[in-house]
Design an enzyme around this catalytic site. Structure first.
Site, PDB file in Angstrom:
ATOM      1  N   ASP A 164      -5.826  -7.379   6.988  1.00  0.00           N
ATOM      2  CA  ASP A 164      -7.214  -7.314   7.437  1.00  0.00           C
ATOM      3  C   ASP A 164      -8.157  -7.230   6.233  1.00  0.00           C
ATOM      4  OD1 ASP A 164      -6.703  -4.795   6.534  1.00  0.00           O
ATOM      5  OD2 ASP A 164      -6.987  -3.783   8.457  1.00  0.00           O
ATOM      6  N   HIS A 207      -3.939 -12.264  13.389  1.00  0.00           N
ATOM      7  CA  HIS A 207      -3.629 -13.447  14.171  1.00  0.00           C
ATOM      8  C   HIS A 207      -2.718 -13.183  15.365  1.00  0.00           C
ATOM      9  CE1 HIS A 207      -5.614 -15.720  11.075  1.00  0.00           C
ATOM     10  NE2 HIS A 207      -4.825 -15.198  10.154  1.00  0.00           N
ATOM     11  N   TYR A 211       1.488  -5.940  13.003  1.00  0.00           N
ATOM     12  CA  TYR A 211       0.362  -5.212  12.413  1.00  0.00           C
ATOM     13  C   TYR A 211      -0.533  -4.632  13.493  1.00  0.00           C
ATOM     14  CZ  TYR A 211      -3.265  -4.084   9.031  1.00  0.00           C
ATOM     15  OH  TYR A 211      -4.166  -3.416   8.241  1.00  0.00           O
ATOM     16  N   ARG A 256      -3.667  -3.334  13.419  1.00  0.00           N
ATOM     17  CA  ARG A 256      -5.128  -3.448  13.431  1.00  0.00           C
ATOM     18  C   ARG A 256      -5.479  -4.899  13.719  1.00  0.00           C
ATOM     19  NH1 ARG A 256      -4.148  -0.260   8.864  1.00  0.00           N
ATOM     20  NH2 ARG A 256      -4.705   1.926   9.158  1.00  0.00           N
ATOM     21  N   ASP A 315      -2.140  -5.210   3.337  1.00  0.00           N
ATOM     22  CA  ASP A 315      -2.328  -5.538   4.753  1.00  0.00           C
ATOM     23  C   ASP A 315      -3.259  -6.726   4.940  1.00  0.00           C
ATOM     24  OD1 ASP A 315      -0.653  -3.499   5.454  1.00  0.00           O
ATOM     25  OD2 ASP A 315      -2.233  -2.065   5.926  1.00  0.00           O
ATOM     26  N   GLU A 345      -9.780  -4.708   4.972  1.00  0.00           N
ATOM     27  CA  GLU A 345      -9.502  -3.568   4.109  1.00  0.00           C
ATOM     28  C   GLU A 345      -8.333  -3.885   3.177  1.00  0.00           C
ATOM     29  OE1 GLU A 345     -10.924   0.160   2.983  1.00  0.00           O
ATOM     30  OE2 GLU A 345     -11.649  -1.090   4.632  1.00  0.00           O
ATOM     31  N   GLU A 348       0.794  -1.233   0.000  1.00  0.00           N
ATOM     32  CA  GLU A 348       0.000   0.000   0.000  1.00  0.00           C
ATOM     33  C   GLU A 348       0.827   1.283   0.000  1.00  0.00           C
ATOM     34  OE1 GLU A 348      -2.541  -2.767   2.635  1.00  0.00           O
ATOM     35  OE2 GLU A 348      -0.439  -2.448   2.181  1.00  0.00           O
TER      36      GLU A 348
END
Length: 742
Positions: free
Chosen positions: A87, A348, A301, A303, A85, A89, A12
């Site tokens: 998740d 996770h 990560y 989130r 990423d 999103e 991203e």
């Protein structure tokens, strides 16, 4: 330089691309998509409600250069790996990239990693998967649902209240929670009570005891007369120790951070806003240059709903604890934590350092002050989670006076600090009591009484609002920052000394929605919708079915309200005449509060501010200074952007200037051009706001876009809110801060 036929890895952000590329070598080319390449259009609904709610995605103007660049790279690098990423999103971003580049999502390699380190990147390359369409559909469902609510309900607010208002599925529930708390505070009636303490002298020392019971009841002393009577009795009579209770308990360390607990603790302990916390965490995750070691991600990560930690990380922490603090600080087996959130699907692992060996002290030289403070918070919480329990001894001394009054003195002793040894902020303070024996008589040295009043519940702060939203199951960790940012940006809520205070317009919109769309902002409904989105992510439900079930009743109610409801607020008559045209002045409700205006609008545009009693506020005349354009007096005025000086001849003369102290809502931001002045808010002769250097005319820096305080995490350049995207974009490298994207 990577070979022409190397594999193309797409992430991203430029920072993430830079960190990942140094681990992959010449066989890979790493490029950034700069977030989403496609989105729903801004100018229209973008959802085909007649065709199974099909989203109508477009490539935004700001993304077209990136799309062109990626397509060109794809020609030279046919093999593409999606590394967005982990998740929902991120999964959706990867899917959109595949659509734009004509890749098959069912066969295109998709890699995920919880941390941006060499081992994690290489392992993910060896174990690719493909796009998880269930996660994509869950993200699409949320996006479509929020678009339907926002784009269908907001126009109704414009018609029935006034233009410029908006409603959102999660944001409106958050406003409701804040407004309900404010009304609790307004209705609260304080009750008097008295706190009484006695300083007793014992044989081997003094103790301070609190009055806890009168005649065996926990009733408080609630008036001055009763307090004086109690004080007299306690002064005249000795106390007698009736009981000594000694208890020992273990205190277990807290679990490692999830997104929401990190946001809460960073807000409470460091004073960071939710948005700032997430921006800093993003920087620590994507990579920081640490000397000769190159750029590396310092945390996993950010989130996540999970509190679990990998076996490798636990082993590293246990070795670190034993080496640094000794074996007695190690629990017999690694500590295990279970998430309180039953869905816990975003990632996770918990938010933790990628290596516990990188201590806060060693990282200080490579981080700015705020990054360092947040890293230290994460590092300590993570390490503490794998250290033995603290052992606490508590002693309660119960004192009886004339068989009527019961007092208690409590002592705390930390017999073994355990995990608290590595925590900067101690959650328990020691207060060791002297040796006191049962039935010992104590002499009252001093009796103190203090009048108190019960207090209303506190207003919400960002951390306490996040805690409440999480407890109620509303939203997800990644939604809290944009939700709160939206509330303050739109003027529904104002931050006052860290508290979230509802504004008139927020209360107005909330009351309208509660009365006419109670199901939309019902807490249980919103929480249940999150559960249904989780079902989509797990492949249990088709996302269109959720939208269909919601949209039918919603559309019906929308049509009924549009037909039956009239204007919800009427202009208040004042009986006063407009100084410009002599028509009647009325009080109007605007987005930023009430104001007085001419009833002859739009022919006459006279307006003036009013006070809390709806009385006009006369502008303060500036002494010893005249308008340089027409010679009339200058007056102090105030807009939603703050105070400024304007010509008293307005609207014929539109001259304005900043106040001498150059106050501005954007904070203290250095000019990127001269690095000497600071950026201040100014206005053109026509009243349009722009931002310029305070050293003008020596420095001619100017920008239509509002700068933000935090610099670009990629290049350190000036970030400013893009007028089209409504999110901060770096004016130097183009990095987009997706943290506050709606």
């Amino acid at each position: 330089m990577a070979a022409k036929n190397s594999k193309l890895v797409i992430v991203e952000s430029p920072t993430k691309a830079k960190t990942v590329s140094q681990f992959l070598g010449k066989d890979y080319t790493v490029e950034a998509s700069m977030g989403h390449l496609r989105d729903l259009p801004k100018a229209k609904l973008g959802v085909d409600v007649e065709n199974n709610f099909e989203p109508q995605y477009v490539i935004p103007t700001a993304s077209r250069k990136t799309v062109t660049k990626l397509k060109k790279l794809h020609k030279d690098h046919p093999e593409v790996i999606l590394a967005t990423d982990e998740d929902r999103e991120g999964e959706a971003i990867g899917w959109h990239i595949a659509q734009v580049l004509d890749l098959d999502p069912a066969t295109t390699p998709r890699i995920i990693f919880h941390e941006i380190t060499k081992d994690a990147i290489l392992e993910s390359i060896e174990n690719p998967r493909t796009i998880n369409k269930n996660l994509v559909n869950a993200q699409q469902a949320r996006r479509v649902l929020d678009r339907l609510v926002g784009y269908k309900l907001s126009p109704l607010l414009w018609k029935k209240i006034f233009r410029g208002l908006s409603a959102g599925r999660v944001q409106s529930v958050a406003v409701k929670i804040i407004v309900e708390r404010e009304r609790e505070i307004e209705k609260f009636k304080p009750e008097e009570y008295w706190k009484i303490k006695v300083d007793y002298k014992g044989k081997e020392g003094n103790i301070l005891a609190d009055l806890v019971q009168v005649d065996g009841k926990d009733t408080s002393v609630n008036n001055e007369g009763q307090a004086k009577e109690v004080v007299t009795d306690l002064e005249k009579n000795k106390g007698k120790v009736s009981e000594i209770k000694e208890t020992k308990r273990n205190r277990r360390p807290m679990a490692p951070f999830t997104t929401s607990t990190l946001q809460q603790q960073a807000g409470t302990l460091l004073g960071f806003s939710i948005k700032k916390t997430m921006l800093l965490a993003q920087q620590l995750y994507e990579g920081v240059k640490i000397g000769k070691g190159g750029q590396v991600g310092l945390i996993t990560y950010m989130r996540t709903d999970s509190v679990s930690v990998s076996t490798r990380a636990v082993s590293e922490m246990r070795k670190f604890v034993e080496d640094e603090h000794g074996a007695k600080y190690l629990p017999e087996k690694p500590n295990f934590y279970k998430s309180k959130n039953k869905s816990s699907q975003e990632a996770h692992e918990a938010v933790r350092p990628t290596s516990i060996i990188r201590t806060p002290g060693e990282m200080n030289a490579h981080l700015n002050s705020d990054q360092s403070r947040l890293y230290k918070l994460i590092w300590e919480r993570t390490l503490a989670s794998q250290i033995a329990d603290a052992q606490i001894a508590q002693t309660d001394i119960i004192v009886n006076v004339v068989d009527k009054y019961t007092l208690k003195s409590q002592g705390i002793k930390i017999e073994f600090p355990g995990f608290m040894k590595v925590m900067s902020k101690k959650s328990i303070s020691e207060s060791v009591l002297p040796n006191i024996s049962e039935k010992e008589e104590l002499d009252p040295k001093e009796v103190n009484s203090e009048q108190k009043f019960t207090e209303p519940p506190d207003r919400y702060t960002e951390p306490t609002l996040v805690r409440t939203l999480e407890k109620l199951g509303i939203g997800r960790p990644s939604t809290y920052a944009p939700t709160i940012s939206t509330l303050t940006t739109r003027g529904y809520v104002k931050k006052e000394k860290r508290h979230l205070v509802p504004q008139d317009v927020g209360v107005l919109v909330n009351d309208f929605l509660v009365k006419h769309f109670s199901n939309i902002i019902d807490v249980d409904f919103t929480a249940n919708m999150e559960n249904e989105l989780d079902d989509v992510a797990e492949g249990k439900t088709k996302w269109q079915e959720i939208i269909k079930t919601f949209y039918g009743p919603f559309e019906k109610t929308l049509k009924e309200k549009e037909e039956k409801l009239g204007k919800q607020i009427e202009d208040e008559k004042t009986g006063e005449k407009c100084p410009k045209c002599q028509k009647e002045l009325v009080i109007k409700q605007g987005k930023f509060g009430k104001f007085m205006a001419c009833s002859g609008f739009p022919d006459c545009k006279h307006t003036q501010p009013i006070d809390g009693n709806n009385k006009p506020v006369a502008p303060e005349i500036v002494k010893d200074e005249k308008c340089p354009e027409c010679g009339k007096e200058l007056v102090k005025r105030r807009s939603r952007f703050g105070e400024f000086l304007g010509c008293s001849g307005y609207p014929e003369c539109k001259y304005i200037k900043s106040t001498e102290n150059e106050k501005s809502p954007i904070g203290d931001i250095k000019c990127p051009k001269c690095d000497k002045g600071k950026i201040v808010e100014r206005r053109t002769k026509r009243g349009r706001v722009f931002y310029g250097c305070s050293k003008y005319p020596d420095c001619d820096f100017a920008s239509w876009e509002q700068p933000v305080k935090d610099p670009c995490p990629t290049c350190g350049g000036l970030m400013a809110i893009n007028t089209k995207k409504k999110v901060p974009v770096c004016q130097k490298c183009g990095f987009e801060d997706k943290e506050i994207k709606e």
